[in-house]
Design a protein around this motif. Structure first.
Motif, PDB file in Angstrom:
ATOM      1  N   GLU A  84       0.855  -1.188   0.000  1.00 32.05           N
ATOM      2  CA  GLU A  84       0.000   0.000   0.000  1.00 32.05           C
ATOM      3  C   GLU A  84       0.892   1.240   0.000  1.00 32.05           C
ATOM      4  O   GLU A  84       0.920   2.011   0.956  1.00 32.05           O
ATOM      5  CB  GLU A  84      -0.929  -0.001   1.213  1.00 32.05           C
ATOM      6  CG  GLU A  84      -1.886  -1.188   1.257  1.00 32.05           C
ATOM      7  CD  GLU A  84      -2.776  -1.199   2.501  1.00 32.05           C
ATOM      8  OE1 GLU A  84      -2.943  -0.130   3.124  1.00 32.05           O
ATOM      9  OE2 GLU A  84      -3.291  -2.268   2.844  1.00 32.05           O
TER      10      GLU A  84
ATOM     11  N   VAL B 299      -0.275   4.890   1.044  1.00 35.31           N
ATOM     12  CA  VAL B 299      -0.622   5.243   2.422  1.00 35.31           C
ATOM     13  C   VAL B 299       0.688   5.542   3.146  1.00 35.31           C
ATOM     14  O   VAL B 299       1.591   4.700   3.187  1.00 35.31           O
ATOM     15  CB  VAL B 299      -1.387   4.100   3.116  1.00 35.31           C
ATOM     16  CG1 VAL B 299      -1.647   4.452   4.582  1.00 35.31           C
ATOM     17  CG2 VAL B 299      -2.709   3.839   2.405  1.00 35.31           C
TER      18      VAL B 299
ATOM     19  N   ARG C 183       3.292  -0.356   4.052  1.00 34.80           N
ATOM     20  CA  ARG C 183       2.969   1.023   3.672  1.00 34.80           C
ATOM     21  C   ARG C 183       4.234   1.868   3.643  1.00 34.80           C
ATOM     22  O   ARG C 183       5.253   1.499   4.236  1.00 34.80           O
ATOM     23  CB  ARG C 183       1.940   1.620   4.642  1.00 34.80           C
ATOM     24  CG  ARG C 183       0.671   0.788   4.694  1.00 34.80           C
ATOM     25  CD  ARG C 183      -0.427   1.322   5.591  1.00 34.80           C
ATOM     26  NE  ARG C 183      -1.523   0.358   5.570  1.00 34.80           N
ATOM     27  CZ  ARG C 183      -1.747  -0.571   6.510  1.00 34.80           C
ATOM     28  NH1 ARG C 183      -0.966  -0.618   7.591  1.00 34.80           N
ATOM     29  NH2 ARG C 183      -2.737  -1.425   6.382  1.00 34.80           N
TER      30      ARG C 183
ATOM     31  N   HIS D 135      -2.671  11.182   1.157  1.00 35.64           N
ATOM     32  CA  HIS D 135      -1.961   9.947   1.479  1.00 35.64           C
ATOM     33  C   HIS D 135      -1.641   9.731   2.953  1.00 35.64           C
ATOM     34  O   HIS D 135      -1.438   8.585   3.361  1.00 35.64           O
ATOM     35  CB  HIS D 135      -0.640   9.905   0.705  1.00 35.64           C
ATOM     36  CG  HIS D 135      -0.795   9.903  -0.779  1.00 35.64           C
ATOM     37  ND1 HIS D 135      -1.452   8.908  -1.469  1.00 35.64           N
ATOM     38  CD2 HIS D 135      -0.378  10.806  -1.716  1.00 35.64           C
ATOM     39  CE1 HIS D 135      -1.429   9.172  -2.765  1.00 35.64           C
ATOM     40  NE2 HIS D 135      -0.798  10.319  -2.943  1.00 35.64           N
TER      41      HIS D 135
ATOM     42  N   ALA E 255      -1.546   8.886   6.674  1.00 39.80           N
ATOM     43  CA  ALA E 255      -2.387   8.186   7.645  1.00 39.80           C
ATOM     44  C   ALA E 255      -2.128   8.658   9.063  1.00 39.80           C
ATOM     45  O   ALA E 255      -3.037   8.665   9.901  1.00 39.80           O
ATOM     46  CB  ALA E 255      -2.128   6.674   7.566  1.00 39.80           C
TER      47      ALA E 255
ATOM     48  N   LEU F  89      -5.853  -0.333   9.230  1.00 34.81           N
ATOM     49  CA  LEU F  89      -5.261   0.763   9.998  1.00 34.81           C
ATOM     50  C   LEU F  89      -5.925   0.869  11.374  1.00 34.81           C
ATOM     51  O   LEU F  89      -7.159   0.891  11.480  1.00 34.81           O
ATOM     52  CB  LEU F  89      -5.400   2.078   9.238  1.00 34.81           C
ATOM     53  CG  LEU F  89      -4.432   2.257   8.064  1.00 34.81           C
ATOM     54  CD1 LEU F  89      -4.854   3.441   7.198  1.00 34.81           C
ATOM     55  CD2 LEU F  89      -3.004   2.440   8.551  1.00 34.81           C
TER      56      LEU F  89
ATOM     57  N   LYS G 172      -7.164  -2.761   0.707  1.00 37.82           N
ATOM     58  CA  LYS G 172      -6.325  -1.609   0.385  1.00 37.82           C
ATOM     59  C   LYS G 172      -7.182  -0.356   0.200  1.00 37.82           C
ATOM     60  O   LYS G 172      -6.841   0.727   0.679  1.00 37.82           O
ATOM     61  CB  LYS G 172      -5.517  -1.879  -0.876  1.00 37.82           C
ATOM     62  CG  LYS G 172      -4.378  -2.873  -0.709  1.00 37.82           C
ATOM     63  CD  LYS G 172      -3.661  -3.090  -2.039  1.00 37.82           C
ATOM     64  CE  LYS G 172      -2.556  -4.127  -1.918  1.00 37.82           C
ATOM     65  NZ  LYS G 172      -1.879  -4.381  -3.213  1.00 37.82           N
TER      66      LYS G 172
ATOM     67  N   ASN H   4      -8.367   0.892   3.595  1.00 40.71           N
ATOM     68  CA  ASN H   4      -7.315   1.593   4.332  1.00 40.71           C
ATOM     69  C   ASN H   4      -7.086   2.996   3.774  1.00 40.71           C
ATOM     70  O   ASN H   4      -6.849   3.948   4.528  1.00 40.71           O
ATOM     71  CB  ASN H   4      -6.016   0.784   4.301  1.00 40.71           C
ATOM     72  CG  ASN H   4      -6.022  -0.352   5.313  1.00 40.71           C
ATOM     73  OD1 ASN H   4      -6.559  -0.205   6.410  1.00 40.71           O
ATOM     74  ND2 ASN H   4      -5.426  -1.478   4.949  1.00 40.71           N
ATOM     75  N   ALA H   5      -7.140   3.120   2.458  1.00 37.52           N
ATOM     76  CA  ALA H   5      -7.000   4.456   1.862  1.00 37.52           C
ATOM     77  C   ALA H   5      -8.107   5.382   2.343  1.00 37.52           C
ATOM     78  O   ALA H   5      -7.874   6.570   2.612  1.00 37.52           O
ATOM     79  CB  ALA H   5      -6.999   4.345   0.343  1.00 37.52           C
TER      80      ALA H   5
ATOM     81  N   THR I 293      -7.632   6.728   6.038  1.00 38.56           N
ATOM     82  CA  THR I 293      -6.733   7.870   6.253  1.00 38.56           C
ATOM     83  C   THR I 293      -7.483   9.186   6.286  1.00 38.56           C
ATOM     84  O   THR I 293      -6.984  10.180   6.828  1.00 38.56           O
ATOM     85  CB  THR I 293      -5.655   7.943   5.146  1.00 38.56           C
ATOM     86  OG1 THR I 293      -6.277   8.222   3.888  1.00 38.56           O
ATOM     87  CG2 THR I 293      -4.855   6.650   5.055  1.00 38.56           C
TER      88      THR I 293
END
Length: 738
Positions: free
Chosen positions: A325, A328, A372, A403, A405, A549, A649, A652-653, A656
């Motif tokens: 990833e 991130v 990441r 991007h 996190a 995350l 994925k 998780n994006a 953030t």
């Protein structure tokens, strides 16, 4: 699509955000990592980095940046230096005099301290971003220079209009003192360090002990940090060489009246010359004199002039690209510039960060790659007001919003207890990591040691929480270090961590903050430097490697309820105060003076606050309670299920962006740069955090119509967060069904 089971499960039965199998892999990785940070390497690095003064624009500042860059590259990081051109004034004239007295304004070298004699390279003691000025006026003592101190002065019938004020350091950030003085009509400000606050009342003074000697001075910036940090000429944009700059007279964050810090040795004759009423008991410091308010019979002359130059700052940026990833980003940072030699502030934090980077590089060299992207940043220009970090964040704002996190910050580091502040969606993660780090002295976990401290020495609320909650609360962030642009401006979930509490420290921002002082009076064996590297490095690895995350929105919701309760209680306190004052005035109940030569006046009556409409805030919090509960259940239900890598994925994006929901592009009242509606530096406290700042400050300043409007805006942000968390919950459920 083939489901990925072992590598992409979001639930952690043992670690937040990890499947059981991946939690074991993570702990194995962390075991290897924890063994690498080396206290002796930190000692050697500190001795090198603090060997000479390394303020912005100095030769050694650039040399340090280049050395740090070489270390990152040696450890396998893709590293480079980004340079910005920032306004950085340095003094050419400093005069404080009264009659025959002229302040020395000089910190003497100490024979036993080998770097204290580097006078030709040391910045003189001054407050950066004070304007030039040449003023002569009576002197008035204003205690700490807080709003309540000016209220007390009014009761004595004393005005500072047309006067120079002298305030002692402490109880607020230094830049608030000239800010309030100017608002009350003063034409100059002197700030001194009273031994009651960081001198001989605590311990022996340097070099016999750790505390500030009589001629020690605290340097520091007086930019209006609550307005915006960073280069005052380029608010909102990176200070590149070709950036469009404001004229200096149009820069709103510059101080409005000349201001200079002095030692308590230089302050004593000035304070002794004050006449007028004896200062209230809580205004009296520890100098051997009768503290009076003033004014002085003789006038004080304050003359300041500065070189207003653009200087380069050198940010060292090191990247390790993620294997799965890469879009991130996990950011970790500490600054490298100091006011003088800066061993404690900031090199003690910088050497811990470098050991983390070396350890992660060593893991990568053995074949491991982070899932990441990890970005380590060694900032320049923090001391003058977060220059390097702010300019870099403003220059890369859109990339960071897309991007980033997390941003994990540290600054100085000493011996003692873990101190953690930050975004409360990360509170459970901080607690989980703290439970796994051994305290160097007690051998218990740093979490257990902090819990014991709060049970014994905390406030009533801290003792209650430490005894009853499964997690210890982390504090809120205001300003004062390099997290400000990331959290306050860009809405990136942020943390600031360090160890402290066992060392008396009285050399802050003086020439005595150096390798000699640190290795005699602070973390002398660098074992808490290792603990800091282990703590923050583990946080980096958890954020970089977790399947999902590891945010927790229930912790955020719980904390927001606390803040809502506080602002409601604040309103009730003001209502009670107004009623009590009115009753006392009607009964002529104030004892106005015990000194017939200096009669006091009764305080003015106060407006009774109206009843504000907190319903939008209460409804929004209820929505977030439900959303955070739904998310926690979905995360639990997904445990053990096969999850598709691509879908995870994407989730998780999206995660953030959760912190960004708590921001508003219009920003806070009076300061649009500050976009976060939950956390901000206080308008009249500076570094100290104000939570729900739009609401809280409107109530404090009795702007009740503004408070009602801010309740609606904050409620909307919390509703946005609740809707976003529900969206994430739906995505998580969908990923688990695939």
């Amino acid at each position: 699509m083939v489901p990925v089971v072992s590598a992409q499960q979001p639930v952690a039965s043992t670690l937040l955000g990890f499947s059981a199998g991946n939690a074991k892999n993570e702990l194995d990785l962390e075991k290897r990592f924890l063994a690498i940070p080396d206290p002796e390497r930190m000692r050697v690095s500190m001795q090198l980095l603090s060997a000479r003064p390394h303020h912005v624009g100095s030769p050694y500042d650039k040399q340090n940046a280049e050395w740090i860059l070489a270390q990152y590259k040696q450890w396998g990081w893709d590293a480079h230096i980004e340079t910005f051109q920032v306004l950085f004034p340095t003094p050419k004239t400093r005069v404080v005099e009264m009659g025959a007295f002229r302040a020395k304004l000089q910190e003497p070298a100490v024979a036993s301290d080998p770097t204290s004699n580097q006078r030709d390279e040391q910045l003189p003691s001054y407050n950066a971003y004070s304007p030039d000025g040449d003023v002569t006026a009576p002197l008035i003592y204003v205690n700490y220079g807080l709003a309540e101190d000016y209220e007390q002065l009014a009761r004595y019938g004393i005005s500072v209009k047309g006067a120079i004020v002298i305030a002692r350091y402490g109880h607020s950030w230094r830049g608030i003192k000239p800010k309030l003085a100017a608002e009350h009509g003063a034409i100059g400000c002197i700030i001194y360090s009273d031994p009651a606050d960081d001198g001989y009342t605590y311990d022996d003074v340097f070099p016999k002990g750790p505390m500030r000697p009589s001629e020690g001075v605290q340097r520091g910036s007086v930019l209006d940090a609550p307005l915006y940090p960073g280069d005052p000429l380029t608010p909102g944009i990176g200070a590149t060489a070709d950036a469009k700059r404001l004229k200096r007279e149009d820069a709103q964050s510059l101080a409005k009246i000349p201001v200079l810090p002095i030692s308590y040795g230089d302050a004593q004759p000035l304070l002794a010359a004050l006449q007028g009423p004896v200062a209230p008991e809580n205004w009296r410091g520890a100098l051997p004199l009768t503290y009076r308010i003033g004014p002085t019979a003789e006038k004080v002359h304050l003359e300041l002039a500065f070189n207003w130059d653009l200087k380069p700052v050198y940010d060292v940026i090191a990247t390790m690209r993620g294997s799965e990833e890469p879009d991130v980003w996990i950011l970790r940072a500490n600054h490298h510039d100091g006011w003088v030699n800066g061993a404690d502030d900031p090199i003690s934090g910088q050497v811990a960060l470098l050991e983390e980077a070396r350890a992660i590089g060593q893991l990568a060299a053995s074949g491991w790659k982070p899932k990441r992207t990890i970005i380590y940043c060694s900032w320049d220009g923090e001391e003058p007001m977060l220059l390097g970090s702010t300019e870099w964040a403003e220059q890369h704002a859109e990339e960071l919003r897309e991007h980033a996190a997390v941003y994990i910050n540290s600054d100085g580091n000493e011996r003692g207890y873990l101190s953690a502040q930050g975004s409360h969606s990360l509170e459970p993660l901080v607690n989980e990591v703290a439970r796994g780090i051994a305290d160097p002295e007690t051998k218990a976990s740093v979490w257990q040691r902090l819990q014991a401290y709060e049970l014994l020495h905390g406030t009533a609320d801290e003792r209650k929480d430490a005894a009853s909650r499964s997690d210890l609360r982390i504090g809120a962030l205001g300003s004062g270090s390099d997290f400000a642009a990331f959290l306050d401006h860009l809405g990136i979930a942020s943390l600031d961590l360090g160890y402290s509490g066992e060392d008396d420290e009285g050399v802050y921002h003086s020439i005595y903050d150096d390798f000699y002082w640190y290795t005699h009076f602070a973390d002398t064996t660098f074992v808490y430097g290792r603990a800091l590297a282990q703590t923050n490095g583990t946080l980096v690895l958890r954020m970089a490697e977790s399947d999902l995350l590891p945010y927790d929105f229930a912790a955020l919701a719980d904390t927001l309820h606390v803040y809502a309760t506080e602002v409601k209680a604040l309103l009730e306190t003001l209502r009670t105060e107004a009623k009590e004052r009115q009753a006392a005035l009607s009964l002529n109940a104030y004892v106005l003076t015990n000194d017939p030569k200096h009669p006091m006046v009764a305080p003015p009556s106060l407006e009774t606050p109206p009843f504000l409409n907190f319903a939008p805030l209460d409804n929004a919090l209820a929505s977030l309670d439900k959303a955070s509960g739904d998310y926690a259940k979905a995360r639990s239900d997904a445990s053990g299920k096969a999850l598709f890598s691509a879908s995870l994925k994407a989730l998780n994006a999206q995660l953030t962006q959760a912190e960004r929901q708590l921001t508003s592009p219009q920003g806070l009242p009076r300061r649009p740069w500050m976009e976060h509606l939950i956390y901000a530096p206080g308008w009249y406290t500076g570094y100290g955090a104000k939570t729900l700042p739009g609401i809280r400050e409107a109530i404090e300043e009795r702007r009740y119509a503004d408070a009602d409007a801010q309740i609606v805006l904050v409620a909307q942000a919390i509703e946005n967060e609740a809707r976003f968390v529900e969206l994430l919950t739906g995505e998580l459920k969908a990923v688990a069904r695939q």
